[in-house]
Scaffold this motif. Structure first.
Motif, mmCIF file in Angstrom:
data_model
loop_
_atom_site.group_PDB
_atom_site.id
_atom_site.type_symbol
_atom_site.label_atom_id
_atom_site.label_comp_id
_atom_site.label_asym_id
_atom_site.label_seq_id
_atom_site.Cartn_x
_atom_site.Cartn_y
_atom_site.Cartn_z
ATOM 1 N N ARG A 1 82.700 16.467 79.922
ATOM 2 C CA ARG A 1 83.594 17.441 80.537
ATOM 3 C C ARG A 1 85.043 16.989 80.536
ATOM 4 N N SER A 2 85.253 15.683 80.775
ATOM 5 C CA SER A 2 86.626 15.200 80.835
ATOM 6 C C SER A 2 87.285 15.151 79.467
ATOM 7 N N GLN A 3 86.500 15.315 78.387
ATOM 8 C CA GLN A 3 87.057 15.306 77.041
ATOM 9 C C GLN A 3 87.315 16.722 76.519
ATOM 10 N N ASN A 4 87.055 17.727 77.342
ATOM 11 C CA ASN A 4 87.300 19.107 76.943
ATOM 12 C C ASN A 4 88.668 19.561 77.438
ATOM 13 N N ILE A 5 89.156 20.615 76.824
ATOM 14 C CA ILE A 5 90.378 21.268 77.271
ATOM 15 C C ILE A 5 89.973 22.599 77.884
ATOM 16 N N TYR A 6 90.422 22.852 79.119
ATOM 17 C CA TYR A 6 90.033 24.061 79.828
ATOM 18 C C TYR A 6 91.234 24.996 79.963
ATOM 19 N N ARG A 7 90.925 26.269 79.869
ATOM 20 C CA ARG A 7 91.963 27.282 80.089
ATOM 21 C C ARG A 7 91.335 28.493 80.770
ATOM 22 N N ALA A 8 92.103 29.129 81.646
ATOM 23 C CA ALA A 8 91.712 30.392 82.289
ATOM 24 C C ALA A 8 92.704 31.449 81.817
ATOM 25 N N THR A 9 92.201 32.494 81.158
ATOM 26 C CA THR A 9 93.054 33.512 80.549
ATOM 27 C C THR A 9 92.693 34.889 81.080
ATOM 28 N N LEU A 10 93.715 35.635 81.551
ATOM 29 C CA LEU A 10 93.537 37.043 81.886
ATOM 30 C C LEU A 10 93.694 37.824 80.587
ATOM 31 N N GLU A 11 92.587 38.312 80.044
ATOM 32 C CA GLU A 11 92.615 38.904 78.709
ATOM 33 C C GLU A 11 92.972 40.382 78.769
ATOM 34 N N PHE A 12 93.216 40.960 77.594
ATOM 35 C CA PHE A 12 93.793 42.300 77.526
ATOM 36 C C PHE A 12 92.882 43.375 78.114
ATOM 37 N N ASP A 13 91.561 43.076 78.276
ATOM 38 C CA ASP A 13 90.654 44.053 78.871
ATOM 39 C C ASP A 13 90.597 43.956 80.387
#
Length: 794
Positions: A251-263
């Motif tokens: 888990r610590s080797q991943n890159i995380y992102r939270a995105t509010l997508e167009f839908d």
């Protein structure tokens, strides 16, 4: 075991937070020095581990400047600078100038990208995905993490009051139709864009609000995928997602992102270094059909092979068949409707089961049968849809917002009635009958004789018509010449706008000698045409750069085709070189402002009521009587003129905004006069005809009380703001204080004040349409008790 797991999670959170803080505060390893530039085809500025890149990324119509996650599978954009600007060309250049500014240069024009609060000495793209400007002490003076677009990355927070806005589409990074807001009350909420922060518009929330305290919560995503809401003391309030999911290794080797997508859905992703991304959580937990506004006005969301699709309500069609989420418009033209008879003649009602929408009805009553509800809407010209459920009938106007399908297992499903245009009559094919010949003969010779006779008669008849037409033309030419002046004086004005020459208007105004008034864009002069038989008012625009030309074109477009007894008539215009003049009918009794605020003649109560109704009818014509709705944008007593019969007429359309025939709202810059402008002018929200309704409410109070909305020299402080004082007098049943000099019918005064208070409500949706205002002023419609208009309270 639960305690041990929680302790491990907390330690992982604190260690990742500490690592992120050390990474952001330590001097960067790779620096972008002053004077460095970057072109669209150049190598982007990379983070130390080449995880993120800052530079130009390709778009269908050019290039955008942004930050993206570098991957061997696909590149994911996480931030875009000036996202609502058009894409730049291949000749654009980014430069960190020697004086510490980050600017974009295109075609010789410079645009500031980073507004730092100190002079930058160098920049760096960090492995966290944060692009940072530092001063000479390695202190952060600007960072992209403080200006998120639609994405949060590991180690990034969304502060109290901060928002994410979705992109317009999967390929267009411009600001889209949805937003995520970390509210001041501590609640994290998803809304459609351009809406108020009210529960009626929300479609998902964390429920972490605390209205009694001052939580100052923030949304935080750490480097191990933990998405939390934390308070001002950095204590955990709520976990939205725990530690990146059970199916993700390292888990610590991943890159995380939270995105509010167009839908409109907020999604959490985990990206393996130099690999693809995996969706691990989403909010709201379900389909896009749970997103309010996913389908536009007058449409609702359903599924087709597990994919959300939008459908139009009965009587509507898509505005754009290629973009179904933009909503629907009526599939038949709007017929003139002034009475129940007109409505019954042009419309009928279509029933749709298990359909409802979330909006305030303008009328609600108990009815025992659904047919009674349907008939009541059909007979009402203002009603376009009705909801019937549990013996309650609710009438609505257009557009219909947040339409959705209800569950089939609902015990008492709603019934929706939609007013649709009458279907065209069935085209019946007529019975074909061959007419009998005029003359039947077996002899070809007889047929030839008949044809010859007919040709000779036809030729003779055509000759007689030609000779008669020639002499009639000769006779009438002289008559037309004699009537030419009368034609120019009268009928020509009824047919179209006349184009005047500058010299003609100069002579008509005696070299612009008599000035009637002066506005922001020029002065108005008195003049006369046709040997003094027709008085006119000539408006000469003096500041003819951009604003003056805009006002000139807006005024001609707005009222060039209008014709109403309560609108000042535009007779013609002049456009010669840089000269722009407008010619109006002359209004001999000045403005309404001079009449009600002056010291001379104060109109009596009956006359003031008549004037208020005149103005309301004029605004109603602008909103509903024209081919395309017109928003005046600057209603005030100074822009309402009085003719020789003391009839009120609306003037000065220089700031008017024209809508498309089926358009109800538009975005535009602030325009109008302070004190009469609706609250939405000061917000980033679309403007509708309800902005004029607000201005009319202020004007109505001024007409009733013969004083300005804001008066400094008053006996009591509460009387400074007329709108606020009126509401206090209304609540205290002391309306006689508003007009102490005059004995009038208290019921009539109370009704007029109630109409004005409804018009000046802060929320446009609470304000009545001008048609309802006219009906209330005429005493045809009952008037409910208005709530307090917040912007008018002292």
């Amino acid at each position: 075991m639960d305690t041990i797991a929680a302790t491990i999670a907390f330690l992982l959170l604190m260690s990742s937070s500490a690592a992120a803080i050390r990474a952001e505060t330590q001097p960067p390893k790779q620096k972008v020095t002053l004077g460095t530039s970057l072109s669209t085809n150049g190598t982007p500025w990379l983070s130390p581990s080449h995880l993120f890149a800052f530079g130009f990324y390709k778009h269908d119509r050019g290039f955008f400047l942004g930050i993206w996650l570098v991957s061997t599978v696909e590149e994911t954009v996480v931030w875009t600078a000036n996202r609502d600007d058009p894409p730049v060309t291949s000749n654009a250049n980014l430069q960190l100038t020697v004086d510490g500014k980050l600017i974009l240069i295109e075609k010789g024009q410079e645009k500031l990208i980073a507004k730092s609060n100190g002079t930058a000495s160098f920049a760096s793209m960090l492995d966290s995905g944060n692009f940072v400007l530092y001063n000479n002490n390695s202190q952060v003076v600007w960072q992209s993490f403080d200006h998120p677009t639609d994405t949060m990355l590991g180690g990034q927070s969304l502060p109290c009051g901060g928002q994410l806005f979705s992109s317009l589409s999967g390929t267009n990074p411009s600001t889209g139709r949805f937003r995520l807001k970390m509210q001041d009350d501590g609640n994290l909420v998803l809304y459609p864009a351009n809406t108020t922060d009210t529960a009626r518009d929300a479609y998902w929330a964390t429920g972490t609000d605390d209205r009694h305290g001052s939580p100052k919560n923030r949304l935080y995503l750490n480097n191990t995928g933990l998405l939390q809401i934390r308070n001002r003391s950095d204590s955990n309030i709520k976990d939205l997602h725990m530690l990146g999911g059970s199916n993700l290794a390292n888990r610590s080797q991943n890159i995380y992102r939270a995105t509010l997508e167009f839908d409109g859905v907020l999604r959490l992703y985990a990206h393996v270094y130099n690999g693809s991304g995996k969706k691990i959580a989403l909010w709201p937990d379900g389909s896009a059909c749970q997103v309010k506004g996913f389908c536009g006005f007058n449409s609702y969301c359903t599924f087709n092979d597990d994919q959300p699709v939008c459908n139009c309500l009965a009587g509507f069609e898509f505005k754009d068949a290629n973009q179904e989420t933009l909503g629907c418009q009526r599939n038949s033209s709007k017929a003139e409707c002034t009475s129940e008879k007109d409505s019954l003649a042009h419309y009928n009602m279509a029933l749709m089961n298990n359909i409802e929408w979330e909006d305030h009805p303008y009328f609600e009553a108990e009815m025992s049968e659904e047919e009674e509800c349907s008939s009541a809407c059909l007979a009402d010209c203002s009603c376009w849809a009705a909801l019937y459920q549990k013996n309650r009938c609710k009438k609505h106007g257009l557009p219909l917002r947040y339409v959705k399908r209800t569950g089939l297992d609902e015990p008492v499903p709603p019934m929706a009635f939609l007013k649709v245009g009458n279907s065209s009559l069935t085209n019946q094919k007529p019975i074909s009958t061959q007419p009998a010949p005029l003359i039947q003969s077996s002899s070809n010779k007889a047929v030839v004789h008949v044809i010859v006779v007919i040709l000779i008669f036809t030729l003779f008849l055509c000759s007689m018509i030609a000779i008669s037409s020639h002499y009639m033309y000769k006779i009438r030419v002289l008559s037309y010449k004699r009537l030419a002046e009368t034609w120019n004086l009268g009928l020509n004005e009824e047919v179209a706008l006349r184009r005047f020459s500058y010299n003609e208007l100069k002579r008509a105004t005696n070299h612009f000698k008599e000035e009637l008034g002066k506005g922001s864009f020029g002065a108005v002069y008195k003049g006369a045409l046709y040997k003094g038989r027709r008085l006119i008012a000539v408006k000469r625009l003096e500041k003819l750069v951009e604003e003056g030309e805009r006002e000139f074109q807006a005024e001609v477009r707005a009222i060039g085709k209008t014709h109403h007894r309560n609108l000042v008539r535009l007779l013609g215009f002049c456009a010669e070189g840089s000269k722009r003049l407008l010619v109006y009918e002359y209004m001999s009794n000045g403005s309404l402002g001079q009449l009600i605020f002056g010291d001379q003649r104060r109109p009596d109560w009956e006359e003031r009521v008549r004037i208020a109704l005149n103005i309301a009818r004029g605004i109603l014509y602008l909103h509903e009587g024209c081919e395309a709705p017109i928003i005046h944008c600057d209603l005030k007593p100074q822009n309402i003129l009085m003719d020789e019969f003391w009839t009120a007429k609306i003037s000065d359309f220089g700031l008017a905004k024209l809508l498309m025939p089926d358009q109800t709202r538009t975005f535009t810059g602030a325009r109008g006069t302070r004190g009469y402008m609706a609250p939405e002018w000061n917000k980033n929200t679309p403007i509708s005809v309800k902005a004029d309704v607000y201005s009319y409410g202020i004007v109505l109070l001024e007409i009733l009380c013969c004083r300005r909305n804001i008066e400094i020299n008053v006996s009591e402080p509460e009387e400074v703001l007329l709108s606020g004082w009126s509401y206090k007098c209304f609540v205290a049943k002391e309306l006689n204080k508003l007009v102490p000099w005059e004995a009038i019918n208290k019921n009539v005064l109370e009704n007029m004040v109630k109409v004005a208070l409804w018009c000046i409500q802060d929320e446009p949706v609470l304000r009545p349409a001008m048609k309802s205002v006219v009906l209330m002023l005429e005493g045809i419609t009952d008037i409910a008790i208005p709530p307090c208009p917040n912007s008018s309270s002292m």
